[in-house]
Design a protein around this motif. Sequence first.
Motif, PDB file in Angstrom:
ATOM      1  N   PHE A 136       0.834  -1.206   0.000  1.00  7.54           N
ATOM      2  CA  PHE A 136       0.000   0.000   0.000  1.00  7.54           C
ATOM      3  C   PHE A 136       0.868   1.255   0.000  1.00  7.54           C
ATOM      4  O   PHE A 136       0.575   2.229  -0.701  1.00  7.54           O
ATOM      5  N   ASN A 137       1.929   1.249   0.792  1.00  6.85           N
ATOM      6  CA  ASN A 137       2.814   2.410   0.839  1.00  6.85           C
ATOM      7  C   ASN A 137       3.475   2.666  -0.506  1.00  6.85           C
ATOM      8  O   ASN A 137       3.739   3.821  -0.870  1.00  6.85           O
ATOM      9  N   THR A 138       3.735   1.616  -1.263  1.00  3.86           N
ATOM     10  CA  THR A 138       4.261   1.789  -2.615  1.00  3.86           C
ATOM     11  C   THR A 138       3.228   2.454  -3.510  1.00  3.86           C
ATOM     12  O   THR A 138       3.544   3.381  -4.278  1.00  3.86           O
ATOM     13  N   VAL A 139       1.988   2.016  -3.427  1.00  4.93           N
ATOM     14  CA  VAL A 139       0.914   2.594  -4.218  1.00  4.93           C
ATOM     15  C   VAL A 139       0.680   4.060  -3.846  1.00  4.93           C
ATOM     16  O   VAL A 139       0.353   4.884  -4.692  1.00  4.93           O
ATOM     17  N   ALA A 140       0.861   4.377  -2.567  1.00  8.21           N
ATOM     18  CA  ALA A 140       0.581   5.735  -2.074  1.00  8.21           C
ATOM     19  C   ALA A 140       1.774   6.668  -2.210  1.00  8.21           C
ATOM     20  O   ALA A 140       1.779   7.736  -1.604  1.00  8.21           O
ATOM     21  N   ASP A 141       2.756   6.299  -3.005  1.00  9.42           N
ATOM     22  CA  ASP A 141       3.963   7.114  -3.170  1.00  9.42           C
ATOM     23  C   ASP A 141       3.968   7.740  -4.561  1.00  9.42           C
ATOM     24  O   ASP A 141       3.976   7.031  -5.565  1.00  9.42           O
ATOM     25  N   PHE A 142       3.962   9.074  -4.610  1.00  2.00           N
ATOM     26  CA  PHE A 142       3.929   9.805  -5.874  1.00  2.00           C
ATOM     27  C   PHE A 142       5.275  10.438  -6.219  1.00  2.00           C
ATOM     28  O   PHE A 142       5.374  11.183  -7.185  1.00  2.00           O
ATOM     29  N   ARG A 143       6.316  10.170  -5.441  1.00  6.98           N
ATOM     30  CA  ARG A 143       7.573  10.892  -5.613  1.00  6.98           C
ATOM     31  C   ARG A 143       8.242  10.632  -6.958  1.00  6.98           C
ATOM     32  O   ARG A 143       8.775  11.561  -7.580  1.00  6.98           O
ATOM     33  N   ALA A 144       8.233   9.391  -7.409  1.00  8.94           N
ATOM     34  CA  ALA A 144       8.897   9.086  -8.679  1.00  8.94           C
ATOM     35  C   ALA A 144       8.240   9.835  -9.833  1.00  8.94           C
ATOM     36  O   ALA A 144       8.926  10.412 -10.696  1.00  8.94           O
ATOM     37  N   ALA A 145       6.896   9.845  -9.848  1.00  2.88           N
ATOM     38  CA  ALA A 145       6.194  10.584 -10.902  1.00  2.88           C
ATOM     39  C   ALA A 145       6.464  12.080 -10.791  1.00  2.88           C
ATOM     40  O   ALA A 145       6.683  12.760 -11.801  1.00  2.88           O
ATOM     41  N   PHE A 185       8.196  17.389 -12.666  1.00  2.00           N
ATOM     42  CA  PHE A 185       8.694  18.715 -12.321  1.00  2.00           C
ATOM     43  C   PHE A 185      10.143  18.943 -12.745  1.00  2.00           C
ATOM     44  O   PHE A 185      10.791  19.888 -12.298  1.00  2.00           O
ATOM     45  N   ALA A 186      10.646  18.087 -13.635  1.00  2.00           N
ATOM     46  CA  ALA A 186      12.038  18.191 -14.064  1.00  2.00           C
ATOM     47  C   ALA A 186      12.194  19.172 -15.224  1.00  2.00           C
ATOM     48  O   ALA A 186      12.744  18.838 -16.276  1.00  2.00           O
ATOM     49  N   ALA A 187      11.695  20.372 -15.045  1.00  2.00           N
ATOM     50  CA  ALA A 187      11.847  21.432 -16.045  1.00  2.00           C
ATOM     51  C   ALA A 187      11.773  22.771 -15.331  1.00  2.00           C
ATOM     52  O   ALA A 187      11.151  22.897 -14.269  1.00  2.00           O
TER      53      ALA A 187
END
Length: 223
Positions: free
Chosen positions: A95-104, A109-111
Amino acid sequence: MNSTEDSLTTASARADEEAGAETGGEAGAETGGEAGAETGGEASAETGREAIVRAARRAFTLRPYAEVTMRGIAADAGVSPSLIVKRFGSKEALFNTVADFRAAADELFAAAPPALGRHLVLTMVALRDRLRGDPLLRVVFSLGIEDERTLLRARFREQVTDRLAAALTGPDTQLRAELIAGQLLGLGATLSLHRPDGAGSHAGAERLADLYAPGLQRLIDGP
């Protein structure tokens, strides 16, 4: 969950399933179950992990946390329950993997701000293709839910909205960040709802950016 959320959930799940069918399905990648995943090399191992994460996203957004089972996720992903335990350890960890948006968020925001609007659209389309599903839309299905899925909203605010607000300048940075996040969710919902024969399915990423990015960029630039 109201009828609008039901429609969005069904559309998103269908989009994931259609994408899996186009690529041969996750079950095929996991032929032979756990043994096949372990002997299929690095590519098969990564495919199996992606299949598990996609199945977990569907499960945790469609049902309360307490009703989700590792066995059900395994069946949806086409793998054995023991493989999920081996890869993630527990339902809570999954669940914690599913609830993690950091990689996206790192990719979105890489601009630099002057080019961020177009970058957001192009990256959203690229992530949807690569992940075979929307990287952000699952947060919509946590609305009105009072179980562990509230963590999705808290994580989304911290890892996406607040991070974006910190990168903006001028007045109303938090409000502008929330509106930008809402527009990204709207883009993902639109592409999912009208899949597979909607206009967005036939438009290239550059054309989508031509039409959608200017509105995002106005919010990024501020008054």
